[in-house]
Design a protein around this motif. Structure first.
Motif, mmCIF file in Angstrom:
data_model
loop_
_atom_site.group_PDB
_atom_site.id
_atom_site.type_symbol
_atom_site.label_atom_id
_atom_site.label_comp_id
_atom_site.label_asym_id
_atom_site.label_seq_id
_atom_site.Cartn_x
_atom_site.Cartn_y
_atom_site.Cartn_z
ATOM 1 N N LEU A 44 -18.418 3.279 -20.987
ATOM 2 C CA LEU A 44 -17.214 4.049 -20.648
ATOM 3 C C LEU A 44 -17.099 4.236 -19.141
ATOM 4 O O LEU A 44 -16.006 4.133 -18.575
ATOM 5 C CB LEU A 44 -17.231 5.400 -21.369
ATOM 6 C CG LEU A 44 -17.002 5.322 -22.882
ATOM 7 C CD1 LEU A 44 -17.344 6.646 -23.550
ATOM 8 C CD2 LEU A 44 -15.564 4.922 -23.203
ATOM 9 N N GLN A 45 -18.230 4.483 -18.490
ATOM 10 C CA GLN A 45 -18.210 4.628 -17.019
ATOM 11 C C GLN A 45 -17.651 3.368 -16.372
ATOM 12 O O GLN A 45 -16.937 3.432 -15.378
ATOM 13 C CB GLN A 45 -19.629 4.862 -16.469
ATOM 14 C CG GLN A 45 -20.237 6.203 -16.819
ATOM 15 C CD GLN A 45 -19.869 7.292 -15.827
ATOM 16 O OE1 GLN A 45 -18.909 7.172 -15.077
ATOM 17 N NE2 GLN A 45 -20.625 8.371 -15.844
ATOM 18 N N ALA A 46 -18.004 2.221 -16.925
ATOM 19 C CA ALA A 46 -17.574 0.950 -16.327
ATOM 20 C C ALA A 46 -16.079 0.709 -16.536
ATOM 21 O O ALA A 46 -15.464 -0.068 -15.810
ATOM 22 C CB ALA A 46 -18.386 -0.203 -16.913
ATOM 23 N N LEU A 47 -15.495 1.371 -17.530
ATOM 24 C CA LEU A 47 -14.104 1.073 -17.911
ATOM 25 C C LEU A 47 -13.071 2.013 -17.301
ATOM 26 O O LEU A 47 -11.996 1.580 -16.875
ATOM 27 C CB LEU A 47 -13.979 1.135 -19.450
ATOM 28 C CG LEU A 47 -12.582 0.847 -20.004
ATOM 29 C CD1 LEU A 47 -12.252 -0.644 -19.843
ATOM 30 C CD2 LEU A 47 -12.471 1.255 -21.472
ATOM 31 N N LEU A 48 -13.399 3.320 -17.300
ATOM 32 C CA LEU A 48 -12.311 4.305 -17.170
ATOM 33 C C LEU A 48 -12.008 4.713 -15.736
ATOM 34 O O LEU A 48 -12.913 4.970 -14.937
ATOM 35 C CB LEU A 48 -12.668 5.560 -17.981
ATOM 36 C CG LEU A 48 -12.808 5.332 -19.488
ATOM 37 C CD1 LEU A 48 -13.229 6.620 -20.168
ATOM 38 C CD2 LEU A 48 -11.530 4.785 -20.089
ATOM 39 N N ASN A 49 -10.719 4.761 -15.425
ATOM 40 C CA ASN A 49 -10.246 5.423 -14.219
ATOM 41 C C ASN A 49 -9.797 6.829 -14.612
ATOM 42 O O ASN A 49 -9.541 7.103 -15.793
ATOM 43 C CB ASN A 49 -9.067 4.655 -13.626
ATOM 44 C CG ASN A 49 -9.535 3.362 -12.984
ATOM 45 O OD1 ASN A 49 -10.443 3.360 -12.161
ATOM 46 N ND2 ASN A 49 -8.931 2.257 -13.382
ATOM 47 N N ASP A 50 -9.706 7.698 -13.603
ATOM 48 C CA ASP A 50 -9.309 9.081 -13.888
ATOM 49 C C ASP A 50 -7.999 9.101 -14.665
ATOM 50 O O ASP A 50 -7.036 8.426 -14.282
ATOM 51 C CB ASP A 50 -9.143 9.866 -12.586
ATOM 52 C CG ASP A 50 -10.498 10.194 -11.970
ATOM 53 O OD1 ASP A 50 -11.529 9.864 -12.601
ATOM 54 O OD2 ASP A 50 -10.522 10.766 -10.867
ATOM 55 N N GLY A 51 -7.992 9.847 -15.741
ATOM 56 C CA GLY A 51 -6.763 10.014 -16.518
ATOM 57 C C GLY A 51 -6.540 8.941 -17.587
ATOM 58 O O GLY A 51 -5.630 9.067 -18.408
ATOM 59 N N ASP A 52 -7.374 7.902 -17.601
ATOM 60 C CA ASP A 52 -7.257 6.923 -18.688
ATOM 61 C C ASP A 52 -7.590 7.610 -20.011
ATOM 62 O O ASP A 52 -8.509 8.432 -20.085
ATOM 63 C CB ASP A 52 -8.244 5.763 -18.488
ATOM 64 C CG ASP A 52 -7.764 4.760 -17.460
ATOM 65 O OD1 ASP A 52 -6.591 4.831 -17.059
ATOM 66 O OD2 ASP A 52 -8.577 3.894 -17.071
ATOM 67 N N GLN A 53 -6.855 7.239 -21.039
ATOM 68 C CA GLN A 53 -7.065 7.911 -22.329
ATOM 69 C C GLN A 53 -7.859 7.032 -23.296
ATOM 70 O O GLN A 53 -7.708 5.810 -23.298
ATOM 71 C CB GLN A 53 -5.712 8.252 -22.958
ATOM 72 C CG GLN A 53 -4.932 9.238 -22.120
ATOM 73 C CD GLN A 53 -3.510 9.436 -22.590
ATOM 74 O OE1 GLN A 53 -3.070 8.837 -23.571
ATOM 75 N NE2 GLN A 53 -2.776 10.270 -21.886
#
Ligand code: PLP
Length: 403
Positions: A111-120
């Protein structure tokens, strides 16, 4: 000087090991006997690890003094690839397998590798709360979709669809499910895969209980139905092989990896940063996957897990105002308390009071991101006699709060 926690933790919570457990430890230290129904850790309840797994780990020890490749040792990753072939997950290569210190580490990493702030990220309610916590820690926004108790806790597909937005990146499924014990049907999985395909979502499928199945329930890995969707399938040794303390798990990438080069690079950076997972425990993977699957006896109606799950569900259903769906997989029951009979305003208080009055430790439903205060989770690992005693005492406690 006051030292404060990072703001990154403001929405992060993991109540399975929360304040109620802290109080239980205090009571235990004071000499009280606590009946523990709170955590899915088989070993302390007398569940033994398969001997060949231990032997291979011991045999591997002289080779296990150094760091391994950051994705893990090849024989173990090959064994995971072979398991994917057996399960019909197509096109998986050793480079698509990352070993980890349990699935827990890999959930956070992927998840750390995928998400930008605010991604759901769409997450089931109820969930295994690490998923929600890890999305929040990664700057993402967890969006919970409903699983329907009246439909044996299958995911509500309309609710999933209604909650997809432009910011949705992925959908999480937990199958077999913790805490509900649901095992998802092929039809439901095919429809989730179809949604992911149509709306360009990744699928994160937590299948750590894929061999803990009752009444002949069949487990279908969603990745086997979706070769054209980027799927991350999680598995490990903690539950199927009863060695949660070894901290050994894996994640497998399948589907159109050619469209995910940047994401995979990100994953590699994080895998490199943690150097490698615990090496001795990696030596247990090949023996576990290739050896005798003793879990298959344990889940039979006459096996310990099968019997205990039966007993727990029946005893809970026999209590007035308590109902639970019979689990078809995993190690848990998630009973409902009739709110007319038991008006519970705060289910953390409920868990505290049950502990104080009856010395029974459970986790409240809101700890699994269930939106109302009318459920709690019971772990079915205790011996049948202890389960009977514990559920009897839960019944006694309920009498004291009954309207
Ligand atoms: N996923 C689910 C659904 C779980 O229930 C658990 C542990 O209870 C985990 C992952 C964590 O597993 P591991 O021991 O491999 O970190």
């Amino acid at each position: 000087m006051q030292v404060n926690q990072s703001g990154k933790l403001s929405n992060v919570c993991y109540d399975i090991r929360g304040p109620v457990l802290k109080r239980a430890k205090q009571l235990e230290a004071e000499g009280h006997r606590i009946l523990k129904l709170h955590i899915g850790n088989p070993a302390p309840f007398g569940f033994e690890a398969p001997p060949e797994l231990i032997q291979d780990m011991i045999r591997g020890l002289p080779e296990a003094h150094g760091y391994s490749d950051s994705k893990g040792i090849l024989p173990a990753r090959r064994a995971v690839v072979q398991r994917c072939e057996q399960l019909g997950i197509a096109g998986v290569d050793v480079e698509d397998v990352y070993l980890g210190n349990g699935v827990s580490e890999l959930i956070v990493m992927t998840l750390q590798a995928l998400l930008n702030d605010g991604d759901q990220v769409l997450i089931p309610a109820p969930d295994y709360p690490l998923w929600t916590a890890a999305v929040s820690l990664s700057g993402g926004t967890p969006v919970h979709y409903r699983c329907d108790e009246a439909a044996d806790w299958q995911p509500d597909l309309d609710d999933i669809e209604a909650k997809i937005t432009d910011r949705t990146r992925a959908i999480v499924i937990i199958n077999p499910n913790n805490p509900t014990g649901a095992v998802y049907s092929r039809e439901v999985l095919a429809r989730i895969a179809e949604l992911a395909r149509r709306r360009n979502l990744l699928i994160f499928s937590d299948e750590i209980y894929d061999k803990i199945l009752y009444d002949g329930a069949a487990h279908v890995p969603i990745a086997s139905l979706a070769p054209d969707v980027l799927c991350l399938t999680f598995g490990g040794l903690s539950k199927n092989y009863r060695v949660a303390g070894f901290r050994s798990g894996w994640v497998v990438l399948s589907g159109p990896k050619e469209h995910a080069e940047s994401y995979i690079e990100g994953l590699d950076i994080l895998a490199n940063m943690r150097l490698c997972p615990n090496v001795p425990a990696q030596y247990a993977i090949q023996a576990a996957l290739g050896g005798h699957q003793s879990i298959e006896d344990l889940v039979l109606p006459t096996g310990r897990l099968g019997e205990q799950r039966d007993r727990a569900a029946k005893l809970l259903n026999d209590l007035p105002g308590v109902s639970c769906v019979r689990p078809r997989g995993a190690l848990y029951v998630f009973p409902r308390l009739d709110p007319e009979m038991y008006p519970i305003a705060d289910d953390v208080r409920f868990a505290f009071d049950l502990l104080e009055q009856q010395r029974i430790l459970v986790v409240q439903g809101t700890g699994f991101n269930w939106p109302s205060t009318d459920h709690f989770r019971v772990v079915t690992l205790q011996h049948a006699d202890e389960l009977e005693e514990a559920i009897g005492r839960i019944g006694d406690f309920l009498e004291t709060i009954r309207r």
